[in-house]
Design a protein around this motif. Structure first.
Motif, PDB file in Angstrom:
ATOM      1  N   GLU A  57     -40.314 -46.740  12.903  1.00 30.46           N
ATOM      2  CA  GLU A  57     -39.332 -46.333  13.966  1.00 30.46           C
ATOM      3  C   GLU A  57     -38.795 -44.815  13.779  1.00 30.46           C
ATOM      4  O   GLU A  57     -38.548 -44.182  14.768  1.00 30.46           O
ATOM      5  CB  GLU A  57     -38.253 -47.407  13.469  1.00 30.46           C
ATOM      6  CG  GLU A  57     -38.100 -48.738  13.858  1.00 30.46           C
ATOM      7  CD  GLU A  57     -38.973 -49.454  13.124  1.00 30.46           C
ATOM      8  OE1 GLU A  57     -39.247 -48.981  12.008  1.00 30.46           O
ATOM      9  OE2 GLU A  57     -39.405 -50.640  13.673  1.00 30.46           O
ATOM     10  N   PRO A  91     -46.681 -53.524  19.812  1.00 25.99           N
ATOM     11  CA  PRO A  91     -45.291 -53.159  19.673  1.00 25.99           C
ATOM     12  C   PRO A  91     -45.120 -51.539  19.291  1.00 25.99           C
ATOM     13  O   PRO A  91     -44.434 -50.964  19.750  1.00 25.99           O
ATOM     14  CB  PRO A  91     -44.506 -53.916  18.586  1.00 25.99           C
ATOM     15  CG  PRO A  91     -45.756 -54.717  18.038  1.00 25.99           C
ATOM     16  CD  PRO A  91     -46.975 -54.737  18.979  1.00 25.99           C
ATOM     17  N   MET A 169     -36.654 -50.342  25.605  1.00 25.16           N
ATOM     18  CA  MET A 169     -36.630 -50.705  24.315  1.00 25.16           C
ATOM     19  C   MET A 169     -35.020 -50.748  23.600  1.00 25.16           C
ATOM     20  O   MET A 169     -34.515 -49.878  24.137  1.00 25.16           O
ATOM     21  CB  MET A 169     -37.545 -49.717  23.481  1.00 25.16           C
ATOM     22  CG  MET A 169     -37.992 -50.342  22.154  1.00 25.16           C
ATOM     23  SD  MET A 169     -39.113 -49.318  21.549  1.00 25.16           S
ATOM     24  CE  MET A 169     -38.706 -49.734  19.760  1.00 25.16           C
ATOM     25  N   GLY A 170     -34.693 -51.427  22.814  1.00 22.48           N
ATOM     26  CA  GLY A 170     -33.573 -51.549  21.992  1.00 22.48           C
ATOM     27  C   GLY A 170     -33.604 -50.668  20.720  1.00 22.48           C
ATOM     28  O   GLY A 170     -34.627 -50.126  20.447  1.00 22.48           O
ATOM     29  N   GLU A 171     -32.576 -50.135  20.095  1.00 20.16           N
ATOM     30  CA  GLU A 171     -32.435 -49.581  19.055  1.00 20.16           C
ATOM     31  C   GLU A 171     -32.145 -50.327  17.985  1.00 20.16           C
ATOM     32  O   GLU A 171     -31.194 -51.017  18.128  1.00 20.16           O
ATOM     33  CB  GLU A 171     -31.205 -48.568  19.050  1.00 20.16           C
ATOM     34  CG  GLU A 171     -31.671 -47.050  19.592  1.00 20.16           C
ATOM     35  CD  GLU A 171     -32.827 -46.511  18.767  1.00 20.16           C
ATOM     36  OE1 GLU A 171     -32.964 -46.614  17.589  1.00 20.16           O
ATOM     37  OE2 GLU A 171     -33.918 -45.864  19.690  1.00 20.16           O
ATOM     38  N   ILE A 172     -33.018 -50.099  16.745  1.00 23.46           N
ATOM     39  CA  ILE A 172     -32.641 -50.914  15.597  1.00 23.46           C
ATOM     40  C   ILE A 172     -31.723 -50.345  14.790  1.00 23.46           C
ATOM     41  O   ILE A 172     -31.918 -49.058  14.595  1.00 23.46           O
ATOM     42  CB  ILE A 172     -34.150 -51.283  14.959  1.00 23.46           C
ATOM     43  CG1 ILE A 172     -34.064 -52.376  13.908  1.00 23.46           C
ATOM     44  CG2 ILE A 172     -34.644 -50.048  14.324  1.00 23.46           C
ATOM     45  CD1 ILE A 172     -35.595 -52.697  13.553  1.00 23.46           C
TER      46      ILE A 172
ATOM     47  N   MET B  43     -39.717 -56.071  22.054  1.00 23.60           N
ATOM     48  CA  MET B  43     -39.311 -54.586  22.131  1.00 23.60           C
ATOM     49  C   MET B  43     -37.908 -54.545  22.600  1.00 23.60           C
ATOM     50  O   MET B  43     -37.486 -53.450  22.083  1.00 23.60           O
ATOM     51  CB  MET B  43     -40.137 -54.148  23.562  1.00 23.60           C
ATOM     52  CG  MET B  43     -41.568 -54.100  23.258  1.00 23.60           C
ATOM     53  SD  MET B  43     -42.196 -53.477  21.697  1.00 23.60           S
ATOM     54  CE  MET B  43     -41.688 -51.698  21.511  1.00 23.60           C
ATOM     55  N   TYR B  45     -35.532 -55.760  21.157  1.00 26.82           N
ATOM     56  CA  TYR B  45     -34.864 -55.727  19.550  1.00 26.82           C
ATOM     57  C   TYR B  45     -35.036 -54.309  18.914  1.00 26.82           C
ATOM     58  O   TYR B  45     -34.885 -54.117  17.779  1.00 26.82           O
ATOM     59  CB  TYR B  45     -35.387 -56.780  18.696  1.00 26.82           C
ATOM     60  CG  TYR B  45     -34.388 -58.215  19.056  1.00 26.82           C
ATOM     61  CD1 TYR B  45     -33.334 -58.299  18.659  1.00 26.82           C
ATOM     62  CD2 TYR B  45     -35.381 -59.310  19.604  1.00 26.82           C
ATOM     63  CE1 TYR B  45     -32.724 -59.201  19.129  1.00 26.82           C
ATOM     64  CE2 TYR B  45     -34.677 -60.304  20.106  1.00 26.82           C
ATOM     65  CZ  TYR B  45     -33.386 -60.568  19.647  1.00 26.82           C
ATOM     66  OH  TYR B  45     -32.620 -61.706  19.994  1.00 26.82           O
ATOM     67  N   GLY B  46     -36.033 -53.774  19.708  1.00 24.54           N
ATOM     68  CA  GLY B  46     -36.404 -52.132  18.953  1.00 24.54           C
ATOM     69  C   GLY B  46     -37.292 -52.376  17.722  1.00 24.54           C
ATOM     70  O   GLY B  46     -37.312 -51.359  16.839  1.00 24.54           O
ATOM     71  N   VAL B  47     -38.032 -53.413  17.833  1.00 24.60           N
ATOM     72  CA  VAL B  47     -38.917 -53.655  16.600  1.00 24.60           C
ATOM     73  C   VAL B  47     -40.105 -53.021  16.870  1.00 24.60           C
ATOM     74  O   VAL B  47     -40.820 -53.353  18.024  1.00 24.60           O
ATOM     75  CB  VAL B  47     -39.064 -55.073  16.334  1.00 24.60           C
ATOM     76  CG1 VAL B  47     -40.050 -55.475  15.578  1.00 24.60           C
ATOM     77  CG2 VAL B  47     -37.830 -55.656  15.764  1.00 24.60           C
ATOM     78  N   MET B  48     -40.961 -52.441  16.089  1.00 23.33           N
ATOM     79  CA  MET B  48     -42.235 -51.685  16.170  1.00 23.33           C
ATOM     80  C   MET B  48     -43.362 -52.214  15.119  1.00 23.33           C
ATOM     81  O   MET B  48     -44.485 -52.106  15.649  1.00 23.33           O
ATOM     82  CB  MET B  48     -42.137 -50.030  16.364  1.00 23.33           C
ATOM     83  CG  MET B  48     -41.651 -49.606  17.549  1.00 23.33           C
ATOM     84  SD  MET B  48     -41.394 -47.880  17.169  1.00 23.33           S
ATOM     85  CE  MET B  48     -42.924 -47.274  16.779  1.00 23.33           C
TER      86      MET B  48
END
Lengths: 315, 78
Positions: A57, A91, A169-172, B43, B45-48
């Motif tokens: 990230e 991802p 895409m969301g932000e973690i 995606m 959730y922003g998880v990579m």
């Protein structure tokens, strides 16, 4: 000290004859196995701690400001420290593209991350010495930079699967870990990893030891020595579909090199095995249209072949 | 609580699913555990890096398979 211990165990405790084929093979096996496991345990742990500072990230945020060239160099270098598992390739790829990392820069990362990893480095360092290990990192990073730049120049954005561009895409929420948490996480990373790769190490070292003890000196010179111009591309063609980790392949290649396979050919083979694989292609097919996938594999395979020729010529 | 395991079906994702099931039983909590395999959902959730663990919409762990013990601690905190 380790060499003395291995020799003591094999020749004194087990009573095998020094200089006999079985004795030499067994000595080689015991010495290499102990050495590699010591290196693996310490280095995987240390690298896991370092890596905790470079989650994908963060890498993504870093690269999204990147331009061409500088971005490719940064991506290839970050590929060394960012953890990568082929099951996360999708991802990861989408995350990069979505946050505006240029396609070529993304590919620099995708090449360097699986190819230049700590396990390959430990095995190379332990079995071939630090010079070969450095050559491997240097050429791995260079191949990643150049392949990424070439892919960037070809403007293949339209060959990314269309849905990739529509994903939001969301932000973690970034959680900073304390140092003791990093140590704890590193331990819970190292133990299962060792548990997973030990059979490959044993099998690889075992086959290597067999070749070491039983194959006649120099029997590969004729086929895989520096004089055969086809050895490098054949090694790459065999290596690409093979899916194995560095832990299994490198001990075998060491024994092959000892019996006359040229250094550049050995390097090209290892890179082909670690950087490109059939399972990875199948996973990447989810985000890449066939044409881009083939271009990607083609460019990297050519770059690896050229690297093999280069080191056969200068070493 | 609502627990989601994010992952595109790799072996590590299955392992996380198994571990969280055990942790839920051991910790004796009311939970609805589901797998999220759709990449668009993941995606969001922003998880990579997968597998990832989400509890009530909040990402708890990313790219690793915590042990049953660790998962119990995470469950206890919620």
């Amino acid at each position: 000290m380790l060499a003395n211990f291995a020799a003591y165990l094999v020749f004194t405790v087990l009573g095998l004859t020094k200089g006999s084929r079985l004795g030499e093979a067994a000595n080689f096996f015991v010495y290499d196995t102990i050495k590699i496991f010591l290196l693996l345990t310490t280095i995987i742990f240390c690298v896991a701690v370092i890596r905790s500072y470079f989650p994908p990230e963060k890498t993504k945020r870093f690269l999204s400001h990147g331009k061409e060239y500088v971005g490719n160099i940064l991506a290839a270098l970050l590929g060394i420290v960012t953890p990568f598992c082929s099951c996360s390739a999708v991802p990861l790829f989408i995350g990069f593209v979505e946050s505006g990392v240029p396609l070529g820069v993304t590919f620099s990362f995708l090449v360097s991350s699986p190819m230049v990893n700590e396990i390959a480095l430990i095995m190379l360092w332990g079995l071939f010495g630090w010079k070969i290990a450095l050559i491997y990192i240097g050429s791995g990073v260079t191949i990643a930079i150049i392949s990424g730049i070439v892919i960037g120049k070809l403007h293949l954005e339209r060959f990314v699967q269309d849905y990739v561009y529509t994903i939001k895409m969301g932000e973690i929420a970034a959680t900073e870990q304390t140092f003791s948490e990093r140590l704890k996480n590193a331990r819970s990373y190292t133990v299962p990893l060792l548990r997973k790769i030990w059979p490959y190490v044993i099998a690889g070292v075992g086959i290597g030891a067999f070749i070491h003890g039983y194959a006649p000196e120099g029997f590969l010179v004729k086929y895989a020595g520096p004089q055969n111009p086809f050895a490098v591309p054949i090694a790459v063609l065999i290596g690409v579909p093979l899916y194995s980790n560095a832990a299994g392949v490198i001990p075998i290649t060491q024994a092959l090199m000892e019996k006359g396979m040229a250094t550049g050919t050995v390097l090209a083979f290892m890179m082909a095995v670690t950087a490109l694989s059939l399972p990875e292609a199948i996973i990447l097919k989810n985000v890449l249209k066939l044409r881009l996938l083939l271009t990607f594999f083609g460019i990297v395979a050519v770059a690896i072949t050229l690297t093999g020729y280069l080191f056969n010529a200068i070493l | 609580m609502k627990i989601e395991v994010l992952g595109t079906g790799c072996s590590r994702c299955k392992q996380l699913h198994e571990n969280i099931m055990q942790a839920v039983i051991a910790a004796d909590v009311e939970a609805d555990v589901s797998k999220v395999e759709d990449i668009t959902e993941i995606m969001r959730y922003g998880v990579m890096s997968t597998p990832a663990l989400v509890i009530d919409g909040v990402v708890k762990t990313v790219g690793k398979v915590p042990s049953v013990e660790e998962l119990k601690t995470i469950l206890a905190k919620d």
